[in-house]
Design a protein around this motif. Structure first.
Motif, PDB file in Angstrom:
ATOM      1  N   ARG A  35       1.884  -0.007  10.382  1.00 20.21           N
ATOM      2  CA  ARG A  35       0.946  -1.044   9.921  1.00 20.21           C
ATOM      3  C   ARG A  35      -0.178  -0.414   9.093  1.00 20.21           C
ATOM      4  NH1 ARG A  35       0.894  -6.047  12.285  1.00 20.21           N
ATOM      5  NH2 ARG A  35      -1.379  -6.036  12.430  1.00 20.21           N
ATOM      6  N   GLU A  36      -0.647   0.753   9.522  1.00 20.63           N
ATOM      7  CA  GLU A  36      -1.662   1.456   8.736  1.00 20.63           C
ATOM      8  C   GLU A  36      -1.107   1.785   7.353  1.00 20.63           C
ATOM      9  OE1 GLU A  36      -3.947   5.743   8.633  1.00 20.63           O
ATOM     10  OE2 GLU A  36      -3.201   5.044  10.565  1.00 20.63           O
ATOM     11  N   HIS A  37       0.152   2.216   7.303  1.00 18.31           N
ATOM     12  CA  HIS A  37       0.788   2.533   6.020  1.00 18.31           C
ATOM     13  C   HIS A  37       0.885   1.296   5.137  1.00 18.31           C
ATOM     14  CE1 HIS A  37       4.240   2.904   3.293  1.00 18.31           C
ATOM     15  NE2 HIS A  37       3.726   4.106   3.079  1.00 18.31           N
ATOM     16  N   GLN A  41      -1.117   1.297   1.668  1.00 18.26           N
ATOM     17  CA  GLN A  41      -0.201   1.648   0.593  1.00 18.26           C
ATOM     18  C   GLN A  41      -0.791   1.472  -0.813  1.00 18.26           C
ATOM     19  OE1 GLN A  41       3.341  -0.739   0.707  1.00 18.26           O
ATOM     20  NE2 GLN A  41       4.604   0.953   0.020  1.00 18.26           N
ATOM     21  N   GLY A  42      -1.591   0.471  -0.999  1.00 16.27           N
ATOM     22  CA  GLY A  42      -2.135   0.208  -2.327  1.00 16.27           C
ATOM     23  C   GLY A  42      -3.378   1.010  -2.670  1.00 16.27           C
ATOM     24  N   PHE A  43      -3.830   1.851  -1.765  1.00 17.96           N
ATOM     25  CA  PHE A  43      -5.011   2.682  -1.990  1.00 17.96           C
ATOM     26  C   PHE A  43      -4.565   4.141  -1.939  1.00 17.96           C
ATOM     27  CE2 PHE A  43      -6.298  -1.086   0.426  1.00 17.96           C
ATOM     28  CZ  PHE A  43      -7.220  -1.653  -0.435  1.00 17.96           C
ATOM     29  N   PHE A  44      -4.983   4.933  -2.901  1.00 20.08           N
ATOM     30  CA  PHE A  44      -4.481   6.298  -2.997  1.00 20.08           C
ATOM     31  C   PHE A  44      -4.686   7.095  -1.710  1.00 20.08           C
ATOM     32  CE2 PHE A  44      -4.417  10.741  -4.135  1.00 20.08           C
ATOM     33  CZ  PHE A  44      -3.298  10.821  -4.942  1.00 20.08           C
ATOM     34  N   TRP A  45      -5.935   7.347  -1.302  1.00 17.58           N
ATOM     35  CA  TRP A  45      -6.182   8.214  -0.145  1.00 17.58           C
ATOM     36  C   TRP A  45      -5.729   7.613   1.193  1.00 17.58           C
ATOM     37  CZ3 TRP A  45      -5.954  12.927  -1.127  1.00 17.58           C
ATOM     38  CH2 TRP A  45      -6.485  13.450  -2.304  1.00 17.58           C
ATOM     39  N   PRO A  46      -5.975   6.338   1.454  1.00 14.12           N
ATOM     40  CA  PRO A  46      -5.443   5.793   2.716  1.00 14.12           C
ATOM     41  C   PRO A  46      -3.918   5.883   2.809  1.00 14.12           C
ATOM     42  CG  PRO A  46      -7.208   4.415   1.933  1.00 14.12           C
ATOM     43  CD  PRO A  46      -6.906   5.398   0.816  1.00 14.12           C
ATOM     44  N   HIS A  47      -3.244   5.744   1.668  1.00 14.43           N
ATOM     45  CA  HIS A  47      -1.790   5.857   1.655  1.00 14.43           C
ATOM     46  C   HIS A  47      -1.373   7.285   2.020  1.00 14.43           C
ATOM     47  CE1 HIS A  47       2.193   5.411  -0.818  1.00 14.43           C
ATOM     48  NE2 HIS A  47       2.412   5.313   0.480  1.00 14.43           N
ATOM     49  N   PRO A  87       7.045   0.549  -3.136  1.00 14.81           N
ATOM     50  CA  PRO A  87       7.863  -0.470  -2.469  1.00 14.81           C
ATOM     51  C   PRO A  87       6.991  -1.236  -1.471  1.00 14.81           C
ATOM     52  CG  PRO A  87       8.252   1.667  -1.473  1.00 14.81           C
ATOM     53  CD  PRO A  87       7.278   1.882  -2.605  1.00 14.81           C
ATOM     54  N   TRP A  88       6.287  -2.243  -1.957  1.00 11.74           N
ATOM     55  CA  TRP A  88       5.304  -2.978  -1.156  1.00 11.74           C
ATOM     56  C   TRP A  88       5.904  -3.454   0.159  1.00 11.74           C
ATOM     57  CZ3 TRP A  88       0.789  -1.810  -2.708  1.00 11.74           C
ATOM     58  CH2 TRP A  88       0.564  -1.550  -4.063  1.00 11.74           C
ATOM     59  N   GLY A  89       5.134  -3.297   1.212  1.00 10.20           N
ATOM     60  CA  GLY A  89       5.545  -3.740   2.535  1.00 10.20           C
ATOM     61  C   GLY A  89       6.370  -2.719   3.297  1.00 10.20           C
ATOM     62  N   ASN A  90       6.787  -1.661   2.623  1.00  8.75           N
ATOM     63  CA  ASN A  90       7.593  -0.626   3.248  1.00  8.75           C
ATOM     64  C   ASN A  90       6.802   0.020   4.378  1.00  8.75           C
ATOM     65  OD1 ASN A  90       8.654   2.247   3.533  1.00  8.75           O
ATOM     66  ND2 ASN A  90      10.171   1.383   2.138  1.00  8.75           N
ATOM     67  N   PHE A  99      12.230   3.712  -1.099  1.00  6.40           N
ATOM     68  CA  PHE A  99      12.163   2.894  -2.314  1.00  6.40           C
ATOM     69  C   PHE A  99      12.374   1.408  -2.056  1.00  6.40           C
ATOM     70  CE2 PHE A  99      13.774   7.124  -3.253  1.00  6.40           C
ATOM     71  CZ  PHE A  99      12.767   7.580  -4.082  1.00  6.40           C
ATOM     72  N   LYS A 100      12.557   1.030  -0.780  1.00  6.41           N
ATOM     73  CA  LYS A 100      12.897  -0.352  -0.444  1.00  6.41           C
ATOM     74  C   LYS A 100      11.651  -1.187  -0.136  1.00  6.41           C
ATOM     75  CE  LYS A 100      15.341  -3.120   2.931  1.00  6.41           C
ATOM     76  NZ  LYS A 100      15.977  -3.125   4.231  1.00  6.41           N
ATOM     77  N   PRO A 101      11.360  -2.212  -0.963  1.00  4.79           N
ATOM     78  CA  PRO A 101      10.280  -3.139  -0.598  1.00  4.79           C
ATOM     79  C   PRO A 101      10.689  -3.910   0.657  1.00  4.79           C
ATOM     80  CG  PRO A 101      10.928  -3.425  -2.899  1.00  4.79           C
ATOM     81  CD  PRO A 101      11.955  -2.538  -2.249  1.00  4.79           C
ATOM     82  N   MET A 102       9.711  -4.268   1.451  1.00  2.00           N
ATOM     83  CA  MET A 102       9.971  -4.992   2.691  1.00  2.00           C
ATOM     84  C   MET A 102       8.955  -6.123   2.811  1.00  2.00           C
ATOM     85  SD  MET A 102      10.511  -1.610   5.067  1.00  2.00           S
ATOM     86  CE  MET A 102      11.232  -2.403   6.489  1.00  2.00           C
ATOM     87  N   PRO A 103       9.298  -7.171   3.543  1.00  2.00           N
ATOM     88  CA  PRO A 103       8.315  -8.254   3.717  1.00  2.00           C
ATOM     89  C   PRO A 103       7.137  -7.750   4.554  1.00  2.00           C
ATOM     90  CG  PRO A 103      10.314  -8.695   4.980  1.00  2.00           C
ATOM     91  CD  PRO A 103      10.563  -7.448   4.207  1.00  2.00           C
ATOM     92  N   TYR A 104       5.959  -8.250   4.220  1.00  2.00           N
ATOM     93  CA  TYR A 104       4.772  -7.912   5.000  1.00  2.00           C
ATOM     94  C   TYR A 104       4.865  -8.572   6.371  1.00  2.00           C
ATOM     95  CZ  TYR A 104       2.404  -6.571   0.629  1.00  2.00           C
ATOM     96  OH  TYR A 104       2.044  -5.967  -0.544  1.00  2.00           O
ATOM     97  N   PRO A 105       4.352  -7.907   7.412  1.00  2.00           N
ATOM     98  CA  PRO A 105       4.230  -8.607   8.691  1.00  2.00           C
ATOM     99  C   PRO A 105       3.374  -9.859   8.476  1.00  2.00           C
ATOM    100  CG  PRO A 105       3.805  -6.272   8.975  1.00  2.00           C
ATOM    101  CD  PRO A 105       3.878  -6.532   7.490  1.00  2.00           C
ATOM    102  N   GLU A 106       3.750 -10.927   9.125  1.00  2.00           N
ATOM    103  CA  GLU A 106       3.088 -12.215   8.908  1.00  2.00           C
ATOM    104  C   GLU A 106       1.570 -12.139   9.047  1.00  2.00           C
ATOM    105  OE1 GLU A 106       3.443 -16.541  10.918  1.00  2.00           O
ATOM    106  OE2 GLU A 106       5.332 -15.515  10.482  1.00  2.00           O
ATOM    107  N   ASP A 107       1.088 -11.409  10.060  1.00  2.00           N
ATOM    108  CA  ASP A 107      -0.357 -11.358  10.287  1.00  2.00           C
ATOM    109  C   ASP A 107      -1.100 -10.493   9.262  1.00  2.00           C
ATOM    110  OD1 ASP A 107       0.862  -9.069  11.484  1.00  2.00           O
ATOM    111  OD2 ASP A 107      -0.981  -8.724  12.622  1.00  2.00           O
ATOM    112  N   LEU A 108      -0.385  -9.720   8.446  1.00  2.00           N
ATOM    113  CA  LEU A 108      -1.038  -8.897   7.415  1.00  2.00           C
ATOM    114  C   LEU A 108      -0.893  -9.486   6.015  1.00  2.00           C
ATOM    115  CD1 LEU A 108       0.002  -5.282   8.500  1.00  2.00           C
ATOM    116  CD2 LEU A 108      -2.052  -6.576   9.115  1.00  2.00           C
TER     117      LEU A 108
END
Length: 120
Positions: A35-37, A41-47, A87-90, A99-108
């Motif tokens: 979940r942290e990932h 993911q969209g921020f350089f250092w947190p990723h 790959p957003w949501g991975n 490389f596989k995008p995944m659906p976001y958890p509903e609460d995120l």
């Protein structure tokens, strides 16, 4: 959701990870790191930090497959952030394609509705 709120959620997941690790709940620890990932993911250092944490935990738990997977992801993550090709949501784990995008958890999902430009 504003960037600062997403960064707060990232910190909250890190706290969940640490608590789960303290109690020996490996499954909950990995879920918090995933979940942290997803959040970071969209921020350089947190990723990057999420993959460093995953690598550290994989080493701690002696999970060779995950150590290898996180090492490869640490090489790929900076390029993905710099090019915007992620790959957003991975979940960021070695048990899924890097490389596989995944659906976001509903609460995120609502927290992650920022455009890539807003995440920088």
């Amino acid at each position: 959701m504003p960037k600062k709120d997403i960064l707060k959620l990232i910190k909250e997941e890190r706290h969940v990870f640490r608590a789960a690790k303290r109690t020996g709940d490996g499954n909950a620890a990995w879920i918090a790191l995933e979940r942290e990932h997803i959040l970071g993911q969209g921020f350089f250092w947190p990723h990057i930090r999420s993959h460093v944490a995953m690598l550290g935990y994989a080493i701690e738990t002696r999970d060779g497959r995950e150590v290898f997977g996180q090492t490869m992801r640490l090489l790929l993550a900076p390029l993905g952030n710099l090019t915007g090709r992620l790959p957003w949501g991975n979940t960021g784990r070695a048990n899924v394609s890097a490389f596989k995008p995944m659906p976001y958890p509903e609460d995120l999902a609502s927290a992650l509705s920022l455009s890539p430009e807003e995440r920088r």
